[in-house]
Scaffold this active site. Structure first.
Site, PDB file in Angstrom:
ATOM      1  NE  ARG A   1      -8.035  -1.380   0.776  1.00 21.70           N
ATOM      2  CZ  ARG A   1      -7.503  -2.223   1.678  1.00 21.70           C
ATOM      3  NH1 ARG A   1      -8.065  -3.411   1.885  1.00 21.70           N
ATOM      4  NH2 ARG A   1      -6.433  -1.895   2.373  1.00 21.70           N
TER       5      ARG A   1
ATOM      6  CD  GLN B   1       0.207  -2.131   6.169  1.00 23.15           C
ATOM      7  OE1 GLN B   1      -1.000  -2.279   6.088  1.00 23.15           O
ATOM      8  NE2 GLN B   1       0.874  -2.345   7.298  1.00 23.15           N
TER       9      GLN B   1
ATOM     10  CG  HIS C   1      -1.581  -0.514   1.070  1.00 27.03           C
ATOM     11  ND1 HIS C   1      -2.453   0.443   1.563  1.00 27.03           N
ATOM     12  CD2 HIS C   1      -1.812  -1.634   1.817  1.00 27.03           C
ATOM     13  CE1 HIS C   1      -3.161  -0.084   2.550  1.00 27.03           C
ATOM     14  NE2 HIS C   1      -2.794  -1.328   2.728  1.00 27.03           N
TER      15      HIS C   1
ATOM     16  NE  ARG D   1      -2.887   1.000   7.496  1.00 25.93           N
ATOM     17  CZ  ARG D   1      -3.677   0.370   6.624  1.00 25.93           C
ATOM     18  NH1 ARG D   1      -3.579  -0.928   6.480  1.00 25.93           N
ATOM     19  NH2 ARG D   1      -4.530   1.035   5.879  1.00 25.93           N
TER      20      ARG D   1
ATOM     21  CG  ASP E   1       1.244  -8.234   0.371  1.00 29.39           C
ATOM     22  OD1 ASP E   1       0.383  -8.740   1.111  1.00 29.39           O
ATOM     23  OD2 ASP E   1       0.981  -7.364  -0.484  1.00 29.39           O
TER      24      ASP E   1
ATOM     25  CB  CYS F   1       0.497  -5.160   4.779  1.00 28.50           C
ATOM     26  SG  CYS F   1       0.026  -6.204   3.390  1.00 28.50           S
TER      27      CYS F   1
HETATM   28  N1  NVA Z   1      -1.134  -6.768  -1.884  1.00 24.15           N
HETATM   29  C1  NVA Z   1      -2.333  -6.988  -1.099  1.00 24.15           C
HETATM   30  C2  NVA Z   1      -2.339  -6.100   0.096  1.00 24.15           C
HETATM   31  C3  NVA Z   1      -3.537  -6.272   1.009  1.00 24.15           C
HETATM   32  C4  NVA Z   1      -3.546  -5.313   2.173  1.00 24.15           C
HETATM   33  C5  NVA Z   1      -3.551  -6.758  -1.969  1.00 24.15           C
HETATM   34  O1  NVA Z   1      -3.549  -5.794  -2.746  1.00 24.15           O
HETATM   35  O2  NVA Z   1      -4.491  -7.528  -1.882  1.00 24.15           O
HETATM   36  N1   CP Z   2      -3.147  -4.299   5.524  1.00 20.28           N
HETATM   37  C1   CP Z   2      -4.378  -3.941   5.124  1.00 20.28           C
HETATM   38  O1   CP Z   2      -4.555  -2.966   4.413  1.00 20.28           O
HETATM   39  O2   CP Z   2      -5.365  -4.738   5.600  1.00 20.28           O
HETATM   40  P1   CP Z   2      -6.909  -4.729   5.170  1.00 20.28           P
HETATM   41  O3   CP Z   2      -6.995  -5.258   3.756  1.00 20.28           O
HETATM   42  O4   CP Z   2      -7.578  -5.622   6.160  1.00 20.28           O
HETATM   43  O5   CP Z   2      -7.427  -3.315   5.243  1.00 20.28           O
END
Ligand code: NVA
Ligand code: CP
Length: 304
Positions: free
Chosen positions: A104, A134, A131, A287, A219, A259
């Protein structure tokens, strides 16, 4: 055979993706029935997190433990990555010790560099651009509740962000229409939209986007790394909140997904997650199952 990576949904053929989600449903059933299944015995997953996570970390780690393997959490704070060791060098070293690697991070290019230098499969667990994990869980959840998503219409409400980009790829790979509603200036990547113009439309009206759709998704308004834009974004996105009233304009059988984590009172009304059309808890759980199926595929312990 070349090492398989999962950096975007386009890395797996549509047919295989479909089978993978049915495999995820099967793995879920096996877990629920108490069946012990350990295809990852002696396998190690290295997990690099340069951003926070609850669901992604726990789902990957639980998946490895339940399937007989192990997972290690690596943050830039405690590894040499945080002190400037090049990504390519890190990839070369980790892939000689781990069997599969999950990352990540911020720039999507970073994960591409990592994958080019890795001898083992690399999984995108979120970048600024995509992502894909997800989306495996989201489409699995839709299938479980409503059957195939092929030919359906989905509305994405809010920011043209990493999740939105993965929905564009999903529209192509799973064969649905996608209506995106964003405030002006927050649209998704124009090239990605143009390359999928047969499947994707972009509007500035949430009402227009949700009319008659089968799935509504949103989101957060400010993603990780955009914290200082929070106040400005709250202003810009104020007419893009998903609520039961907005959902009433969708198909009567429509589902709602997010998500998570969610900000009640911002992108969703206070009561949206508790609405009977919301399937966010199943979505979060999936997930675990979808990523087990993904890792089985990437490690070659299951053949589509
Ligand atoms: N769009 C959000 C998704 C978190 C799972 C982010 O990147 O923070
Ligand atoms: N939806 C998701 O990826 O959640 P986290 O940021 O908690 O991993």
């Amino acid at each position: 055979m070349a090492t398989r990576h999962f950096l975007t949904l386009l890395d797996i053929e549509p047919d295989t993706l479909e089978k993978l989600l049915h495999r995820a449903i099967e793995l879920k059933r096996m877990l629920r029935s108490g069946e012990v299944y350990e295809p990852f015995k002696n396998k190690v997953l290295a997990m690099i997190f340069e951003k926070s996570s609850t669901r992604t970390r726990v789902s990957f780690e639980s998946a490895m433990i339940q399937c007989g393997g192990g997972a290690m959490f690596l943050s830039p704070r405690d590894t040499q990555l945080g002190r400037g060791e090049p990504v390519a060098d890190t990839a070369r070293v980790l892939s000689r010790m781990a069997d599969i690697i999950m990352i990540r991070t911020f720039e999507h290019e970073k994960i591409e560099t990592f994958a080019r230098n890795s001898q083992v499969p690399v999984i995108n667990a979120l970048t600024d651009s995509f992502h894909p994990c997800q989306l495996l869980a989201d489409i699995q959840t839709y299938i479980e509740h409503r059957g195939s998503i092929r030919g359906k219409t989905v509305a994405w409400i809010g920011d043209g962000n990493n999740m939105c980009h993965s929905y564009i790829n999903a529209a192509r790979q799973f064969g649905f229409q996608l209506r995106i509603a964003c405030p002006p200036g927050f649209e998704p990547d124009a090239t990605l939209v143009a390359n999928n113009s047969d499947r994707v439309t972009v509007t500035n009206s949430a009402q227009e986007a949700v009319a008659g759709v089968h799935l509504v998704v949103t989101d957060v308004w400010a993603s990780m790394g955009q914290e200082e834009e929070q106040a400005a974004r709250e202003q810009a996105f104020s007419s893009f909140q998903v609520s039961p009233a907005l959902m009433d304009q969708a198909d009567p059988e429509a589902l709602f997904m997010h998500c998570l984590p969610a900000h009640r009172g911002e992108e969703i009304s206070k009561d949206m997650l508790e609405d009977p059309r919301s399937v966010v808890w199943d979505e979060a759980e999936n997930r675990l199952h979808a990523q087990k199926a993904l890792m089985e595929y990437l490690l070659g312990t299951w053949k589509p």
